[in-house]
Scaffold this active site. Structure first.
Site, mmCIF file in Angstrom:
data_model
loop_
_atom_site.group_PDB
_atom_site.id
_atom_site.type_symbol
_atom_site.label_atom_id
_atom_site.label_comp_id
_atom_site.label_asym_id
_atom_site.label_seq_id
_atom_site.Cartn_x
_atom_site.Cartn_y
_atom_site.Cartn_z
ATOM 1 N N HIS A 48 0.823 -1.206 0.000
ATOM 2 C CA HIS A 48 0.000 0.000 0.000
ATOM 3 C C HIS A 48 0.859 1.259 0.000
ATOM 4 O O HIS A 48 0.537 2.244 -0.673
ATOM 5 C CB HIS A 48 -0.927 -0.023 1.224
ATOM 6 C CG HIS A 48 -1.816 1.163 1.315
ATOM 7 N ND1 HIS A 48 -1.709 2.097 2.323
ATOM 8 C CD2 HIS A 48 -2.836 1.589 0.526
ATOM 9 C CE1 HIS A 48 -2.615 3.033 2.168
ATOM 10 N NE2 HIS A 48 -3.321 2.756 1.082
ATOM 11 N N GLU A 51 2.041 1.750 -3.511
ATOM 12 C CA GLU A 51 0.972 2.306 -4.346
ATOM 13 C C GLU A 51 0.898 3.821 -4.193
ATOM 14 O O GLU A 51 0.741 4.553 -5.174
ATOM 15 C CB GLU A 51 -0.352 1.656 -3.956
ATOM 16 C CG GLU A 51 -1.576 2.262 -4.618
ATOM 17 C CD GLU A 51 -2.714 2.478 -3.640
ATOM 18 O OE1 GLU A 51 -3.254 3.601 -3.586
ATOM 19 O OE2 GLU A 51 -3.077 1.514 -2.930
ATOM 20 N N HIS A 52 1.019 4.320 -2.965
ATOM 21 C CA HIS A 52 1.015 5.767 -2.735
ATOM 22 C C HIS A 52 2.248 6.428 -3.343
ATOM 23 O O HIS A 52 2.153 7.459 -4.008
ATOM 24 C CB HIS A 52 0.984 6.066 -1.232
ATOM 25 C CG HIS A 52 -0.375 6.035 -0.626
ATOM 26 N ND1 HIS A 52 -0.966 7.151 -0.069
ATOM 27 C CD2 HIS A 52 -1.274 5.034 -0.490
ATOM 28 C CE1 HIS A 52 -2.165 6.836 0.395
ATOM 29 N NE2 HIS A 52 -2.374 5.540 0.160
ATOM 30 N N GLU A 121 4.508 11.138 2.929
ATOM 31 C CA GLU A 121 3.435 10.213 2.593
ATOM 32 C C GLU A 121 3.180 9.220 3.725
ATOM 33 O O GLU A 121 2.047 8.768 3.907
ATOM 34 C CB GLU A 121 3.757 9.470 1.298
ATOM 35 C CG GLU A 121 2.542 8.895 0.595
ATOM 36 C CD GLU A 121 1.510 9.955 0.213
ATOM 37 O OE1 GLU A 121 0.312 9.587 0.098
ATOM 38 O OE2 GLU A 121 1.882 11.134 0.032
ATOM 39 N N GLU A 128 -4.615 7.805 7.304
ATOM 40 C CA GLU A 128 -5.567 6.876 6.700
ATOM 41 C C GLU A 128 -5.842 5.695 7.635
ATOM 42 O O GLU A 128 -6.991 5.273 7.808
ATOM 43 C CB GLU A 128 -5.020 6.378 5.356
ATOM 44 C CG GLU A 128 -5.979 5.507 4.575
ATOM 45 C CD GLU A 128 -5.407 5.073 3.234
ATOM 46 O OE1 GLU A 128 -6.110 4.333 2.513
ATOM 47 O OE2 GLU A 128 -4.263 5.443 2.904
#
Length: 420
Positions: A48, A51-52, A121, A128
């Site tokens: 994940h 992906e970011h 990030e 999140e």
């Protein structure tokens, strides 16, 4: 009739498309056959994070330039991570397909994983994770997954944990991408106003230098079942009950989809009618089936008031057990119609077609024609539903995840006995 064209490039990368001539747009994406299941306990969350970070700058473009280029043509670029796949996709006007391919190729081959960008990030991803933890009807699904598959990659959260995400380094991202983002484990798909031969040419130019063989596959899933409880001072008790289910390739796959729809897939379903309409025990109640390459998980979710939790569980168990005894032909026809309508409606969206095409090629090695899927759904009858319900209920341990005021939620063994 859906016309699908698939071409395999010299490096093993598959390129597939479905033309929709009436559209003025095209959806284009790259799907990777790797996700959270390819992580270790120590690297959980790296898929994940990657992906970011793919959008945070390449050797040719800054993060801002990536965003500005796609939005300058009115398009959008996005991605998601699941347990077995990671997707990067764009939707643009038909004439801007070359830009979409170029951007996707750039972020997947030339990302620099700048240290400052990674630090920023990480903070976003930690927020999140915090948001998910603060959303009970969201995070309870992660707890359900972990209770069903304890100490396995398939049971770990896709987002990872705050501690593990905080420890992700540039080297970890490079290693993971180098191991799993290989031509034979990837597929480029497009749907909409797109010419296949031109698409193959563009992808060949953009991804032609991609090489390498696949890394080690993930370990086999082993359903265990069990219980998770978390007491929280909130208004509702969130409950998920579950059972071992079927993988994608199982002959009963479509029968389980019909069963799930019949039991809790719409307003006419048994659970909605009995739990919500007749007894008023929940605002939200539904069933679902999640399949994987080698496993499956059938579940029922309900959000109920704390004082009604025990009755809600009892009614859910009773209605689930009854499906193994008696199902009417009319119920099966209604549930089958819902599934078929959803499938056919999805064909009107280039984004849905693009995703379906990619997922099916990664899972089955081919596109499943909608006519074939409809025929398989039509083969399911009442006798099939009762047989499949008995298969799910026969002996395997149950799984329970509950969050909120949980005092009145029965334990998992009590639930299992009521389901028998």
């Amino acid at each position: 009739m859906t016309t699908t064209r698939i071409t395999t490039l010299a490096n093993g990368l598959r390129v597939a498309s479905e033309e929709m001539p009436s559209l003025q747009t095209a959806s284009i994406g790259v799907w990777v056959g790797a996700g959270a299941r390819n992580e270790t306990a120590e690297t959980n969350g790296v898929s994940h994070v990657l992906e970011h970070m793919a959008f945070k700058g390449t050797r040719q473009r800054s993060a801002r330039q990536i965003a500005e280029e796609i939005e300058a043509v009115g398009g959008h670029l996005n991605a998601y991570t699941s347990r077995e796949q990671t997707a990067y996709y764009a939707k643009v006007l038909k004439d801007d397909a070359p830009l979409a391919v170029d951007l996707l190729a750039d972020i997947l081959q030339n990302s620099v994983f700048d240290s400052d960008e990674l630090a920023r990030e990480r903070t976003v991803i930690l927020q999140e994770i915090g948001q998910a933890n603060d959303t009970p009807d969201d995070i309870v699904f992660d707890h359900f997954q972990e209770a069903a598959y304890p100490e396995q990659s398939i049971g770990r959260p896709v987002l990872g944990t705050s501690a593990l995400v905080s420890a992700v380094t540039r080297d970890m991202l490079h290693d993971y991408m180098g191991t799993h983002y290989r031509p034979s484990s990837m597929v480029v798909t497009a749907a909409g106003r797109i010419d296949h031969d031109r698409l193959v040419e563009m992808v060949g130019e953009a991804f032609g230098d991609l090489s390498g063989t696949n890394g080690a596959p993930f370990g086999a899933a082993h359903y265990v079942g069990g219980e998770f409880r978390e007491e929280r001072d909130i208004e509702q008790t969130h409950i998920i009950l579950g059972l071992d289910s079927v993988p994608y390739g199982d002959p009963d796959f479509y029968a389980v989809q019909v069963l799930s729809t019949l039991l809790g897939g719409g307003m006419s379903s048994r659970l909605f009618q009995e739990v919500r309409e007749v007894r008023g025990l929940a605002y939200s109640v539904f069933s679902f089936n999640t399949s994987y390459l080698d496993a499956g998980l059938f579940g029922i979710y309900a959000g109920t008031s704390p004082e009604d939790a025990d009755e809600a569980v009892a009614v859910i168990c009773d209605e689930t057990r009854k499906v193994a005894d008696t199902v009417s032909d009319e119920e099966v026809r209604r549930a089958s119609a819902q599934l078929k309508a959803g499938l056919m409606m999805s064909l009107e969206s280039s984004s849905s077609r693009c995703e379906q095409l990619a997922r099916q090629i990664l899972i089955f090695g081919r596109r499943l024609p909608p006519e074939e899927v409809v025929a398989l759904i039509d083969q399911v009858d009442a006798a099939t539903i009762t047989r499949v319900a008995k298969r799910l209920l026969c002996g395997a341990p149950a799984t329970l995840a509950t969050l909120g005021p949980v005092t009145k939620v029965p334990d998992v063994e009590t639930i299992r006995q009521r389901l028998m």
